[in-house]
Design an enzyme around this catalytic site. Structure first.
Site, PDB file in Angstrom:
ATOM      1  N   GLY A 126      26.232  -0.809 -16.921  1.00  0.00           N
ATOM      2  CA  GLY A 126      26.251  -1.672 -18.108  1.00  0.00           C
ATOM      3  C   GLY A 126      24.984  -2.513 -18.185  1.00  0.00           C
ATOM      4  O   GLY A 126      24.405  -2.704 -19.262  1.00  0.00           O
ATOM      5  N   LEU A 127      24.539  -2.990 -17.016  1.00  0.00           N
ATOM      6  CA  LEU A 127      23.320  -3.820 -16.988  1.00  0.00           C
ATOM      7  C   LEU A 127      22.113  -3.024 -17.478  1.00  0.00           C
ATOM      8  O   LEU A 127      21.355  -3.477 -18.337  1.00  0.00           O
ATOM      9  CB  LEU A 127      23.072  -4.326 -15.557  1.00  0.00           C
ATOM     10  CG  LEU A 127      21.707  -4.997 -15.316  1.00  0.00           C
ATOM     11  CD1 LEU A 127      21.581  -6.279 -16.138  1.00  0.00           C
ATOM     12  CD2 LEU A 127      21.507  -5.300 -13.825  1.00  0.00           C
ATOM     13  N   ASP A 161      30.210   2.384 -16.294  1.00  0.00           N
ATOM     14  CA  ASP A 161      30.545   0.973 -16.094  1.00  0.00           C
ATOM     15  C   ASP A 161      31.068   0.488 -17.450  1.00  0.00           C
ATOM     16  O   ASP A 161      30.302   0.157 -18.340  1.00  0.00           O
ATOM     17  CB  ASP A 161      29.257   0.235 -15.686  1.00  0.00           C
ATOM     18  CG  ASP A 161      29.424  -1.270 -15.667  1.00  0.00           C
ATOM     19  OD1 ASP A 161      30.558  -1.754 -15.869  1.00  0.00           O
ATOM     20  OD2 ASP A 161      28.404  -1.951 -15.439  1.00  0.00           O
ATOM     21  N   ASP A 211      32.607  -2.165 -18.293  1.00  0.00           N
ATOM     22  CA  ASP A 211      32.805  -3.624 -18.401  1.00  0.00           C
ATOM     23  C   ASP A 211      34.305  -3.952 -18.392  1.00  0.00           C
ATOM     24  O   ASP A 211      35.013  -3.487 -17.529  1.00  0.00           O
ATOM     25  CB  ASP A 211      32.101  -4.159 -19.657  1.00  0.00           C
ATOM     26  CG  ASP A 211      30.576  -4.053 -19.534  1.00  0.00           C
ATOM     27  OD1 ASP A 211      30.097  -3.892 -18.396  1.00  0.00           O
ATOM     28  OD2 ASP A 211      29.887  -4.107 -20.569  1.00  0.00           O
ATOM     29  N   ASN A 228      27.148 -10.592 -16.743  1.00  0.00           N
ATOM     30  CA  ASN A 228      26.840  -9.932 -15.475  1.00  0.00           C
ATOM     31  C   ASN A 228      27.289 -10.800 -14.300  1.00  0.00           C
ATOM     32  O   ASN A 228      27.124 -12.010 -14.307  1.00  0.00           O
ATOM     33  CB  ASN A 228      25.331  -9.640 -15.381  1.00  0.00           C
ATOM     34  CG  ASN A 228      25.006  -8.824 -14.149  1.00  0.00           C
ATOM     35  OD1 ASN A 228      24.852  -9.366 -13.051  1.00  0.00           O
ATOM     36  ND2 ASN A 228      24.931  -7.512 -14.308  1.00  0.00           N
ATOM     37  N   SER A 229      27.822 -10.142 -13.287  1.00  0.00           N
ATOM     38  CA  SER A 229      28.426 -10.858 -12.156  1.00  0.00           C
ATOM     39  C   SER A 229      27.436 -11.738 -11.407  1.00  0.00           C
ATOM     40  O   SER A 229      27.834 -12.673 -10.695  1.00  0.00           O
ATOM     41  CB  SER A 229      29.016  -9.848 -11.171  1.00  0.00           C
ATOM     42  OG  SER A 229      29.921  -9.014 -11.830  1.00  0.00           O
ATOM     43  N   HIS A 232      33.518  -6.127  -5.529  1.00  0.00           N
ATOM     44  CA  HIS A 232      32.157  -6.572  -5.771  1.00  0.00           C
ATOM     45  C   HIS A 232      31.899  -7.889  -5.044  1.00  0.00           C
ATOM     46  O   HIS A 232      32.788  -8.730  -4.937  1.00  0.00           O
ATOM     47  CB  HIS A 232      31.933  -6.767  -7.274  1.00  0.00           C
ATOM     48  CG  HIS A 232      30.486  -6.619  -7.674  1.00  0.00           C
ATOM     49  ND1 HIS A 232      29.507  -6.139  -6.847  1.00  0.00           N
ATOM     50  CD2 HIS A 232      29.860  -6.882  -8.857  1.00  0.00           C
ATOM     51  CE1 HIS A 232      28.352  -6.129  -7.473  1.00  0.00           C
ATOM     52  NE2 HIS A 232      28.533  -6.573  -8.721  1.00  0.00           N
TER      53      HIS A 232
HETATM   54  C1  SPV Z   1      26.078  -2.831 -13.522  1.00  0.00           C
HETATM   55  O1  SPV Z   1      25.281  -2.024 -13.012  1.00  0.00           O
HETATM   56  O2  SPV Z   1      26.048  -3.095 -14.719  1.00  0.00           O
HETATM   57  C2  SPV Z   1      27.076  -3.483 -12.701  1.00  0.00           C
HETATM   58  C3  SPV Z   1      26.785  -3.712 -11.326  1.00  0.00           C
HETATM   59  O3  SPV Z   1      28.055  -3.901 -13.240  1.00  0.00           O
HETATM   60  S1  SPV Z   1      26.189  -5.288 -11.193  1.00  0.00           S
HETATM   61  O4  SPV Z   1      25.105  -5.442 -12.100  1.00  0.00           O
HETATM   62  O5  SPV Z   1      25.796  -5.380  -9.815  1.00  0.00           O
HETATM   63  O6  SPV Z   1      27.274  -6.204 -11.491  1.00  0.00           O
HETATM   64 MG    MG Z   2      27.996  -3.948 -15.199  1.00  0.00          MG
END
Ligand code: SPV
Ligand code: MG
Length: 569
Positions: free
Chosen positions: A53-54, A91, A93, A128-129, A196
């Site tokens: 997603g990122l 991903d 979300d 984003n986490s 995560h």
């Molecule tokens: C992503 O790749 O979008 C993820 C992993 O969700 S992270 O960015 O590490 O949360």
């Molecule tokens: Mg993501």
């Protein structure tokens, strides 16, 4: 014996992902964010792709906050699935809404050949986490279990995987909450749990794995605890590691460096050898497959072809009507000869048309053609004009007199010839009936009109440059129409012959027939295609009138002209 049943591609991919999640060796997913990166992941040897997603957001230039719509994400995945046959775990979300959105998402992903989706227990729109993780609200656990169930109930491919991502550690809710949620998600039907962590050490992941004790496949994303030796994950019984964003980050660093370099140096010379070649990009796009397919599916008529039209003469015998224009601009049934010829070429897919003008070249209608001018047209002949178009032999080329009218099959059959040189000879015209003493053709076999499948070769053509060999003593088999097709390697040999003839003192007097004779004398094989009428040339006023009748006879049904008076019909 029947061939063994093959799983449809989407099944095969989902099955491969499922097997990876369930296998007892450590597996890896590599991030991709578009078709090109998906292809690169496959070529590097990875078995499956993480549709991050990122990075999908980032390649669009937007934030990882559901700013790209879910349909835009799914469209991107389609390009990725086309560019690589690897299984893709999206991903997803939070599932882009409630249980109902998850149901629709799963259906759409299956339709596009995606192997599985990971959904996380946060609220839509997510963040984003790694951005203020502890401030991010988690989804209510039962509600999230409902999403998992809804997703599992709506999949039609039994191997499609739903991975439930636990964000309790990210949000600071503690290990107990994380384990509680993971167990609830497992019972709701999740095929694997993604746990995560944003710590720089793998401690909480390892604790979680120990407590989890192999109840189901565990997936991790070690972006922050990247220095952990991979064997540590192996020993902890992790199922799958996701390398989540490194291709996009690598591309970003490279693009920044190259953009800066080119901007400051104002030249490409420093970067050219340090970037992928353009040919490498073509390879990644599978350009070769296109060329192969082109040769299979594009009819030879529509492959790239050129035409060179000789149109420099005023027209001996036509002085009365050519005071202000060359012969090719004479109207035939209301339309200039040249326009009719250009339309005939275009109908055959020949769009690159070079016209060599001379006398009153300024009066030539240049739409749809390239005009080159033989400035010395008054003192020179056809070959000098042809030499003006020597640069036009960039593809298989039809060389044509400018004053021709013909039925369309004649050109079609000519360009379909597989000989390097091919001419059209009209067996209905012999010197007794012909108006010109040149262009009569001597061929290896006379036209008995049943020569199907048998090749006939040109032996010589009567030329204003004089008799060619001993053939002149015999009766010719017909008249060369003024059409010559040159294909493949024949093009280079024709241009070389033209250059050779240019050395001759009498070059300025040479006509096309002299070129054909010179090719034959050089042992070139020139195929003859016989026709019996069905065309007109325009060499005097009488032929001009007959050409008008011919054109009327060719007019489409329903239009004004409907006659049928034509040669040899
Ligand atoms: C992503 O790749 O979008 C993820 C992993 O969700 S992270 O960015 O590490 O949360
Ligand atoms: Mg993501």
């Amino acid at each position: 014996m029947n061939a063994p049943y093959q799983l449809p591609a989407a099944y095969a991919r989902s099955l491969r992902l499922r097997e990876m999640l369930q296998s007892n060796q450590l597996e890896f997913l590599m991030e991709a964010h578009n078709g090109l990166s998906a292809r690169i992941v496959k070529e590097a040897g990875f078995k499956a792709i993480w549709g991050s997603g990122l990075t999908i957001s980032a390649q669009f230039g937007v934030r990882d906050n559901n700013e790209a719509s879910w349909t835009q994400v799914v469209d991107t995945l389609e390009f990725m699935a086309d560019a690589s046959d690897l299984p893709i775990l999206l991903d997803g979300d939070t599932g882009y809404g409630n249980f109902n959105n998850v149901r629709r998402l799963v259906k759409k992903l299956e339709q596009r050949g995606i192997a599985g989706v990971c959904i996380e227990d946060k609220q839509f729109p997510k963040t984003n986490s790694f951005l203020n993780g502890e401030r991010q609200p988690l989804a209510e656990m039962d509600e999230f279990c409902g999403k998992i169930k809804a997703g599992k109930d709506s999949q039609s491919d039994p191997n499609f995987s739903i991975v439930a991502r636990v964000e309790a550690l990210i949000a600071g809710w503690g290990m107990e909450e994380a384990l509680k949620r993971a167990e609830a998600y497992r019972q709701a039907g999740a095929d694997a749990i993604l746990i995560h962590s944003k710590l720089s050490k793998p401690d909480e992941i390892l604790t979680f794995a120990r407590e989890w004790a192999g109840r189901g496949p565990l997936v991790i994303v070690p972006t922050k605890y990247y220095s952990t030796p991979t064997d540590v994950f192996r020993q902890a019984g992790i199922s799958t590691v996701i390398w989540a964003n490194h291709l996009l980050r690598g591309a970003a660093s490279t693009m920044q460096a190259i953009a800066k370099e080119i901007h400051s140096s104002e030249t490409l010379v420093n970067v050219e050898d340090r970037v992928a070649t353009v040919n490498e990009i073509f390879r990644l796009q599978d350009a070769e497959e296109y060329s192969t397919a082109e040769s299979v599916y594009l009819s030879s008529a529509s492959a790239s072809r050129n035409a060179v039209v000789l149109a420099a003469s005023r027209g001996a015998g036509l002085e009365a009507v050519t005071a202000d224009k060359p012969k090719v601009m004479l109207p035939i049934a209301g339309k200039p000869l040249l326009r009719r010829l250009v339309e005939a070429f275009k109908k055959e897919g020949i769009n690159d048309i070079t016209v060599v003008g001379g006398y009153r070249a300024d009066a030539i209608d240049t739409s749809g053609i390239r005009l080159v001018v033989n400035e010395k047209h008054e003192q020179t002949g056809e070959l000098a004009s042809l030499a003006c178009a020597a640069k036009s032999f960039t593809a298989d080329t039809v060389i044509s007199y400018g004053d021709l009218l013909f039925r369309s099959y004649i050109l079609r059959d000519l360009v379909e010839s597989d000989s390097d040189f091919c001419v059209v000879v009209d067996s209905s015209q012999t010197p007794a009936t012909g108006v010109s003493s040149t262009d009569f053709a001597y061929c290896s076999t006379a036209d008995d009109r049943a020569l199907f499948g048998q090749k006939v070769w040109l032996e010589s053509v009567t030329s204003s440059a004089g008799p060619a060999g001993s053939a002149i003593a015999k009766t010719p088999q017909g008249r060369w129409m003024g059409l010559l097709n040159v294909r493949g390697a024949g093009r280079e040999r024709l241009v070389a012959m033209l250059e050779k003839l240019q050395q001759r003192d009498d070059f300025d007097k040479l006509d096309m027939a002299a070129l054909l004779n010179a090719l034959v004398a050089a042992d070139e094989k020139i195929e003859v295609q016989y026709v019996h009428g069905h065309w007109r040339g325009v060499n005097d006023l009488d032929e001009l009138r007959q050409a008008g009748d011919f054109a009327h006879g060719q007019a489409p049904y329903g239009s004004n002209g409907s006659g049928s008076s034509e040669a040899g019909a």
